[in-house]
Design a protein around this motif. Sequence first.
Motif, mmCIF file in Angstrom:
data_model
loop_
_atom_site.group_PDB
_atom_site.id
_atom_site.type_symbol
_atom_site.label_atom_id
_atom_site.label_comp_id
_atom_site.label_asym_id
_atom_site.label_seq_id
_atom_site.Cartn_x
_atom_site.Cartn_y
_atom_site.Cartn_z
ATOM 1 N N GLY A 193 0.665 -1.258 0.096
ATOM 2 C CA GLY A 193 -0.048 0.202 -0.143
ATOM 3 C C GLY A 193 0.888 1.355 -0.048
ATOM 4 N N ARG A 194 2.082 1.130 -0.617
ATOM 5 C CA ARG A 194 2.918 2.539 -0.757
ATOM 6 C C ARG A 194 2.984 2.967 -1.966
ATOM 7 N NH1 ARG A 194 7.900 -0.388 2.929
ATOM 8 N NH2 ARG A 194 6.962 -0.432 4.860
ATOM 9 N N ASP A 195 2.689 2.263 -3.109
ATOM 10 C CA ASP A 195 2.874 2.830 -4.624
ATOM 11 C C ASP A 195 1.595 3.479 -4.929
ATOM 12 O OD1 ASP A 195 3.686 3.358 -6.851
ATOM 13 O OD2 ASP A 195 3.405 1.230 -7.762
ATOM 14 N N SER A 196 1.548 4.840 -4.647
ATOM 15 C CA SER A 196 0.216 5.483 -5.012
ATOM 16 C C SER A 196 0.489 6.138 -6.372
ATOM 17 C CB SER A 196 0.003 6.768 -4.142
ATOM 18 O OG SER A 196 -0.067 6.264 -2.918
ATOM 19 N N VAL A 197 -0.821 5.660 -7.413
ATOM 20 C CA VAL A 197 -0.743 6.112 -8.811
ATOM 21 C C VAL A 197 -1.830 6.367 -9.342
ATOM 22 C CG1 VAL A 197 1.523 4.516 -9.054
ATOM 23 C CG2 VAL A 197 -0.429 3.343 -9.387
ATOM 24 N N ILE A 198 -1.799 6.870 -10.255
ATOM 25 C CA ILE A 198 -3.016 6.758 -11.227
ATOM 26 C C ILE A 198 -2.683 6.147 -12.373
ATOM 27 C CG2 ILE A 198 -4.318 8.406 -12.817
ATOM 28 C CD1 ILE A 198 -3.825 10.847 -11.034
ATOM 29 N N PHE A 199 -3.582 5.044 -12.611
ATOM 30 C CA PHE A 199 -3.485 3.998 -13.740
ATOM 31 C C PHE A 199 -4.664 4.246 -14.726
ATOM 32 C CE2 PHE A 199 -0.605 0.887 -11.565
ATOM 33 C CZ PHE A 199 0.054 0.447 -12.657
ATOM 34 N N ARG A 200 -3.963 4.010 -16.020
ATOM 35 C CA ARG A 200 -4.875 3.705 -17.137
ATOM 36 C C ARG A 200 -4.673 2.171 -17.601
ATOM 37 N NH1 ARG A 200 -4.462 7.289 -22.204
ATOM 38 N NH2 ARG A 200 -2.915 5.622 -22.670
ATOM 39 N N SER A 201 -5.622 1.336 -17.729
ATOM 40 C CA SER A 201 -5.552 0.039 -18.139
ATOM 41 C C SER A 201 -6.656 -0.350 -18.979
ATOM 42 C CB SER A 201 -5.434 -0.889 -16.736
ATOM 43 O OG SER A 201 -6.675 -0.798 -15.994
ATOM 44 N N MET A 202 -6.632 -1.656 -19.523
ATOM 45 C CA MET A 202 -7.567 -2.108 -20.280
ATOM 46 C C MET A 202 -7.690 -1.451 -21.667
ATOM 47 S SD MET A 202 -10.690 -2.926 -17.383
ATOM 48 C CE MET A 202 -11.370 -4.369 -18.614
ATOM 49 N N GLY A 203 -8.417 -1.777 -22.760
ATOM 50 C CA GLY A 203 -8.506 -0.880 -23.800
ATOM 51 C C GLY A 203 -7.570 -1.474 -24.672
ATOM 52 N N GLY A 204 -7.272 -0.844 -25.848
ATOM 53 C CA GLY A 204 -6.240 -1.280 -26.744
ATOM 54 C C GLY A 204 -5.028 -0.547 -26.701
ATOM 55 N N ARG A 205 -4.672 0.490 -25.997
ATOM 56 C CA ARG A 205 -3.443 1.349 -25.653
ATOM 57 C C ARG A 205 -2.874 0.511 -24.617
ATOM 58 N NH1 ARG A 205 -5.737 7.390 -26.057
ATOM 59 N NH2 ARG A 205 -7.268 6.752 -24.690
ATOM 60 N N SER A 206 -1.410 0.923 -24.632
ATOM 61 C CA SER A 206 -0.685 0.476 -23.521
ATOM 62 C C SER A 206 -0.868 1.101 -22.117
ATOM 63 C CB SER A 206 0.865 0.963 -23.689
ATOM 64 O OG SER A 206 1.022 2.347 -23.846
ATOM 65 N N THR A 207 -0.699 0.335 -20.973
ATOM 66 C CA THR A 207 -0.839 0.982 -19.615
ATOM 67 C C THR A 207 -0.194 2.136 -19.482
ATOM 68 O OG1 THR A 207 -1.291 -1.137 -19.000
ATOM 69 C CG2 THR A 207 -0.918 0.193 -17.279
ATOM 70 N N MET A 208 -0.826 3.012 -18.621
ATOM 71 C CA MET A 208 -0.440 4.341 -18.348
ATOM 72 C C MET A 208 -0.346 4.370 -16.848
ATOM 73 S SD MET A 208 0.865 6.111 -20.985
ATOM 74 C CE MET A 208 0.901 7.861 -20.416
ATOM 75 N N ARG A 209 0.789 5.206 -16.232
ATOM 76 C CA ARG A 209 0.752 5.327 -14.529
ATOM 77 C C ARG A 209 1.561 6.677 -14.500
ATOM 78 N NH1 ARG A 209 3.828 2.030 -10.754
ATOM 79 N NH2 ARG A 209 4.068 4.097 -9.801
ATOM 80 N N ARG A 244 11.324 9.416 -25.594
ATOM 81 C CA ARG A 244 12.282 9.165 -24.518
ATOM 82 C C ARG A 244 12.176 9.365 -23.026
ATOM 83 N NH1 ARG A 244 13.559 11.554 -29.384
ATOM 84 N NH2 ARG A 244 12.938 13.677 -28.463
ATOM 85 N N ALA A 245 11.598 10.667 -22.797
ATOM 86 C CA ALA A 245 11.201 10.841 -21.290
ATOM 87 C C ALA A 245 9.715 10.520 -21.292
ATOM 88 C CB ALA A 245 11.455 12.262 -21.028
ATOM 89 N N LEU A 246 9.388 9.907 -19.881
ATOM 90 C CA LEU A 246 8.133 9.581 -19.695
ATOM 91 C C LEU A 246 7.634 8.349 -20.548
ATOM 92 C CD1 LEU A 246 6.497 13.032 -18.613
ATOM 93 C CD2 LEU A 246 7.677 11.566 -17.195
ATOM 94 N N VAL A 247 8.459 7.423 -20.837
ATOM 95 C CA VAL A 247 7.666 6.377 -21.481
ATOM 96 C C VAL A 247 6.645 5.432 -20.649
ATOM 97 C CG1 VAL A 247 8.224 4.128 -22.848
ATOM 98 C CG2 VAL A 247 9.814 6.048 -22.933
ATOM 99 N N ASN A 248 5.363 5.385 -21.179
ATOM 100 C CA ASN A 248 4.373 4.888 -20.443
ATOM 101 C C ASN A 248 3.996 5.533 -19.205
ATOM 102 O OD1 ASN A 248 3.785 2.847 -22.396
ATOM 103 N ND2 ASN A 248 5.287 1.535 -21.645
ATOM 104 N N LYS A 249 4.532 6.812 -19.120
ATOM 105 C CA LYS A 249 3.949 7.417 -17.947
ATOM 106 C C LYS A 249 3.364 8.854 -18.387
ATOM 107 C CE LYS A 249 7.125 5.303 -15.184
ATOM 108 N NZ LYS A 249 7.639 4.380 -16.165
#
Length: 787
Positions: free
Chosen positions: A194-210, A274-279
Amino acid sequence: MRDFSAFSNVILVALLVATVSATKLNVPRLRLSYKDLLSTNRSSIFSGHHGQLTLTAVFLDEYRDRLFLGGKDVLYSVLLGPTSSESKEIYWPPLPGNREDCIQTGKDPQTECANFVRLLQPYNRTHLLACGTGAFQPMCTFIYVGHRGEHVFTMDPTNVENGRGKVPHDPSLPFASTFSGGELYAGLTADFLGRDSVIFRSMGGRSTMRTETDQKLLHDPKFIAAHLIPDNDDRDNDKVYFFFTEKATEAGDREGAIHTRVGRVCANDVGGQRALVNKWSTFIKARLVCSVPGPHGIDTHFNQLEDVFLLRTKDERNPDVYAIFSSISNVFQGYAVCVYRMADIREAFNGPFAHKEGPDYQWGAYEGRVPYPRPGVCPSKITNQPGREFGSTKDFPDSVLQFARNHPLMWRPVYPAMRQPVLVKANIPYKLKQIVVDRVEAEDGQYDVMFIGTDTGTVLKVIALHSGNSLETEEVTLEELQVFKVPTPITSMDISVKRQALYVGSPAGVAQVKLHRCETYGKACAECCLARDPYCAWDGSLCAQFIPNSKRRFRRQDIRHGNPVLQCMDENLSDLDVAEDRVVYGTENNSTFLECVPRSPQATVTWLVQRDNHKEEVKLDDRVMSTEQGLLFRRLFRQDEGVYICRSKEHGFTQTLARLTLEVLQGETVDELMARDNMAGLSDSFKDRSTGSYRAWMPCAAYSRGSSNQMGQSRTWFKDIMQLIGPSNLPHVEEYCERMWCNDKLRRKHKGMLEKYRQAQESARKARSKSSGERNRTPRDLSVWKE
């Protein structure tokens, strides 16, 4: 404005509490108990097929007329029929072996090592997405719910997916999510600890974002709500907004300071090359301020966000954001509701970025060059210029991504509409936890009716009125509804405008409560008008639901002022006055109670006494006390005789509630009556040993002690209890005292004594009535405890 800690605001808070408690409008005008709601068919409870739901997720599907519920190892589909509710159940425990693994890690088998369903979202026209904690191994599945008109509810237990990043591992941790375009956006802690606090996007056809793991972005956040809100007609500009609290990095030396935030990301954000890949490359946030203005610029701040409700309007781009806040002080408990406009939120995001040069520099507005395209904007037609077109965030220059990473916070905060809360409550015996709002059309305009859930199982129905051009609001609490039988925290609320119902969830189950029941306000025009409920109006014969654009012209409603004198001037208002005289007998030197309870707690009661055609207000002191239930004489004198008139005043409307003729019996006369032949069978224990005369009834234990001093103390205590419990419970007082103070043998003996004493009372009444020539009066000697 300066934001001081709650400890430095103690004096201001005291003033705030005094101001809030000064008005009776904060008192609910109508209190309905759990039994009242059931008896009037206004509420029904669903607790699952086994009586213990442990509710953790709710989704109201108005299209299908169904309510989907998630609990501990279970899912329910409840069909919302016009008369009864049919329900179906799916048992959904953790995967084999996961419960045992959870127990071995030291987690609690009952409250942690189960599959607590935390997410229920519509996936497509026939399926529902459900996710649970899975005994600290989150899992998701799809529920087949069929088409509209069907009541199908099935699940393939083999079609289970990993739920990490969709719901937290720990069932007690907060999280927020929204589902749009086949993609799930969630703010949560995504790891076992319970330490990794994130905003996630998942499912769908695109790559996961956090989000990146960086305290500048999210510092120990508590996510409350998530909503997709479009900016304009260009869907490429759609943004997902997150509402949360976090530790404030800009608070300087105030370690542990909490601020409420609104953060956003572009729905079409795919990160950088280059920066913020999948972020997230478009994440920015701003502070939400909810405070009460104070003297010299010192405001009382409510920093802890409890709940958020989006009141959708005809313009989907501009909903009103209602939010409950609480104070975080150890010396003051206060709550406030603030309303925010989307235009103000967007203005903050379009303003300057917050900036800090180093650890020794103060925070300020960034005054340097901001790269193009502006960090936080979405790649769309608006951002594209000739020769500078951006198909996605991967086309953004690294300078834009680096600036967004280093400057996620906006400098200007977001203030509520009119810069102050619409509702403030302080030092109340409950906590405000949930809110939903219904915009209601009334005779003189629109009103936002707030339904606020507490941690004790009650729901407050409140409106906030704005007086002319003034910035001040008038808070009117219409009803307090005890939705659940026993106190239990309300964990979710959903409102159905279609069904005019409120769905209230708690660990004990879910309740369906009707938004209004106008007939409970009374059967007269004045009572309906005084209720000030936007749902209700007087239609000429009864208090009924107000229907806009109705052809019926005879409708009386005055939400803003609640003035029945103007609205009901052609009605017979005198019918509300109590014309019947009642007689109350009291015994000299004893306590006596005159009962008078106004229908509305918001009304002010005044007592008048009439003697020799002369009326005057009753003078109150330590002997004659006004209580919520009526007028208490702790010691009755002969000169207290007279006609007592109880009047209530509410919004300038005065009515007579009771007219009571108080007649005082002399102590010697009562002694003579008590010594007549019908008292001959009483035992010596019921006789005053000092005088030989018989006394009025007293609890048996008081006489068993034998000491006249102790008897006097018992009588004094027994009279004082009347002030606390009210006269309506007097029969229960006798039963209680017999049960608590008498053993079985004494109780049987005392029962006979009590019956003979009551007979003596009746004889005294008849004798008095005959001598005075009175007929058909209702005697009421509520307390005849002789000194």
